[in-house]
Design a protein around this motif. Structure first.
Motif, short mmCIF file in Angstrom:
data_model
loop_
_atom_site.label_atom_id
_atom_site.label_comp_id
_atom_site.label_asym_id
_atom_site.label_seq_id
_atom_site.Cartn_x
_atom_site.Cartn_y
_atom_site.Cartn_z
N ASP A 197 0.83 -1.18 0.00
CA ASP A 197 0.00 0.00 0.00
C ASP A 197 0.88 1.24 0.00
O ASP A 197 1.92 1.28 0.64
N HIS A 198 0.42 2.29 -0.65
CA HIS A 198 1.25 3.48 -0.79
C HIS A 198 0.43 4.72 -0.53
O HIS A 198 -0.80 4.72 -0.60
N MET A 199 1.14 5.82 -0.26
CA MET A 199 0.50 7.02 0.21
C MET A 199 0.16 8.02 -0.89
O MET A 199 -0.66 8.88 -0.72
N THR A 200 0.85 7.97 -2.02
CA THR A 200 0.62 8.93 -3.09
C THR A 200 0.57 8.22 -4.42
O THR A 200 1.10 7.13 -4.59
N GLU A 201 -0.06 8.86 -5.40
CA GLU A 201 -0.11 8.32 -6.75
C GLU A 201 1.16 8.70 -7.50
O GLU A 201 1.79 9.72 -7.24
N GLY A 240 -12.24 -3.53 6.10
CA GLY A 240 -12.13 -3.73 4.67
C GLY A 240 -10.81 -3.17 4.16
O GLY A 240 -9.88 -2.93 4.94
N MET A 241 -10.70 -2.96 2.85
CA MET A 241 -9.47 -2.46 2.26
C MET A 241 -9.26 -1.00 2.63
O MET A 241 -10.16 -0.18 2.47
N VAL A 242 -8.07 -0.69 3.14
CA VAL A 242 -7.71 0.68 3.51
C VAL A 242 -6.39 1.02 2.83
O VAL A 242 -5.43 0.25 2.91
N THR A 243 -6.32 2.17 2.17
CA THR A 243 -5.10 2.56 1.45
C THR A 243 -4.83 4.05 1.65
O THR A 243 -5.62 4.76 2.28
N GLY A 244 -3.71 4.50 1.11
CA GLY A 244 -3.40 5.92 1.05
C GLY A 244 -3.31 6.57 2.41
O GLY A 244 -2.84 5.99 3.40
#
Length: 422
Positions: A2-6, A302-306
């Motif tokens: 998982d990553h914090m920025t695009e 559930g799915m958590v990102t960013g």
């Protein structure tokens, strides 16, 4: 992963363009940046979408290499969805239809191979005159059931493959149609054989280096380059909850959430648990939490990102990685440490690359529910100790697991291999 920025890099061109080589191998200066003209790397991977840790590594490393002057192209097997945002990290991207001719057209200086669905395609690379490097992300070529824990007892396995593997019954897998099929040792040996002649192998941990060598690979060609995680993105100041535990990962048996739930029920504390992730066992884990009387203490998010995931890491007292499978590295650990959040993790696989017991977190024997419960009680009952471990973990992240550290070592290896071929 998982990553914090695009990623914000130039979109790929619409057509393939063969590119001539720079003529001389670049050298790497003290900053890790090439001192001479850039070179081109051809990436080969099964998927061209962010499906997991392997795909995240391919995308992000190509992006960071581009910042160091390295141009990247991607060839992927036509077996899954294409993510337009994903391929923006590459100058060109396309599906494999004739690997040999496509490689000649692209004229890379080096080929970097990752997870494959069809290992036999590596034969086409034997005709190239450029070095080929393989990154082993997982145990697919080193375990009949891929997961590296026994099918019946669900016990961690770190032994090389052999006849005893059939007793595990993990050799019975699901085929493409969903029907059971038998995966044989001979088949695994043939698949590994396609990689044996390659110039170099990259792994993320000393554990994986030893495991690959046990399967006949030349140890002198195996290079340990620990993985990286992006620095946390800017998030609002988050208050740390001293009784909040965090689990991040797929909800599958190999990740060991059932062990964590049982340990939480056994714990003397009233700690709460947030579960960030989805997977095949999600419903059964929810039922297990209910049967253990943990309804009010466990939340399935559930799915958590960013940034949302970043805030969870920053808020938690500690992150728990109770894996049965011997993780080849375990990215969740450094992600947590980058936020100054200590980790409790099982003593399996490559997690000792970043987990030092009593310094960056606490460890327990794989499958030991009582040991995990004791570790939870130790941290929750002593917030000052937990903060001290978190501070050490943050320093460990800054020293070893930032992107530039990985890229520097990778550039050194690539430059050496390219120079040897010229």
């Amino acid at each position: 992963m998982d990553h914090m920025t695009e990623l914000t890099v130039a979109p790929p061109r619409d057509t393939w363009t063969a590119t001539s080589r720079s003529g001389t191998a670049p050298t790497v200066g003290p900053s890790g940046r090439p001192d001479t003209p850039s070179y081109r790397v051809l990436w080969i991977n099964q998927h061209a979408a962010g499906k997991g840790g392997c795909e995240g590594y391919v995308r992000d490393t190509a992006y960071f290499l581009a910042r160091n002057g390295v141009r990247s192209d991607l060839l992927y097997e036509d077996s899954g969805r294409l993510d337009p945002d994903y391929i923006r990290a590459f100058e060109t991207a396309g599906s494999i239809h004739d690997l040999g001719s496509q490689t000649r057209q692209l004229a890379p200086d080096l080929i970097y191979v990752h997870r494959l669905g069809d290992e036999s395609m590596l034969a086409a690379l034997k005709q190239t005159d450029v070095p080929v490097v393989r990154f082993f992300h997982d145990h697919r070529l080193f375990c009949l059931r891929e997961h590296k824990y026994t099918a019946i007892r669900r016990a961690t396995c770190t032994r090389p493959t052999g006849a005893r593997c059939y007793a595990c019954l993990g050799c019975v897998t699901r085929g493409p149609s969903g029907r059971p099929q038998l995966r044989r040792l001979r088949q695994l040996e043939v698949e590994r054989g396609h990689s044996l002649p390659l110039e170099a192998f990259v792994v993320g941990s000393r554990y994986m280096a030893g495991h690959v060598a046990e399967h006949g690979f030349d140890s002198s060609r195996i290079h340990v380059i620990p993985l990286f995680v992006r620095p946390p993105s800017h998030v609002d100041r988050v208050h740390r909850s001293e009784d909040l535990l965090l689990f991040v990962g797929q909800l599958v048996r190999g990740k060991g959430l059932d062990l964590l739930l049982r340990a939480l029920a056994r714990s003397g504390s009233e700690a709460r648990l947030y579960v960030a992730g989805t997977g095949r066992q999600e419903h059964s884990y929810q039922k297990l939490a209910q049967s253990l009387g943990l309804n009010r203490r466990v939340r399935f998010l559930g799915m958590v990102t960013g940034d949302d995931l970043s805030r969870l890491y920053a808020r938690a007292a500690c992150t728990i990685v109770p894996s049965r499978v011997p993780e080849t590295f375990g990215l969740v650990g450094p992600e947590s440490l980058s936020h100054g959040t200590p980790v409790i993790a099982s003593q399996v696989g490559g997690m000792d690359e970043w987990l030092t017991d009593g310094k960056t977190g606490l460890s327990f024997r794989s499958g030991d529910v009582a040991g995990l419960a004791a570790a939870i009680d130790r941290l929750v009952s002593n917030p000052r100790y937990a903060r001290r471990l978190g501070g050490s973990g943050r320093r460990a992240y800054l020293g070893s697991f930032r992107p530039d550290e990985h890229v520097r070592k990778l550039l050194t290896l690539f430059t050496q291999l390219i120079g040897e071929r010229r």
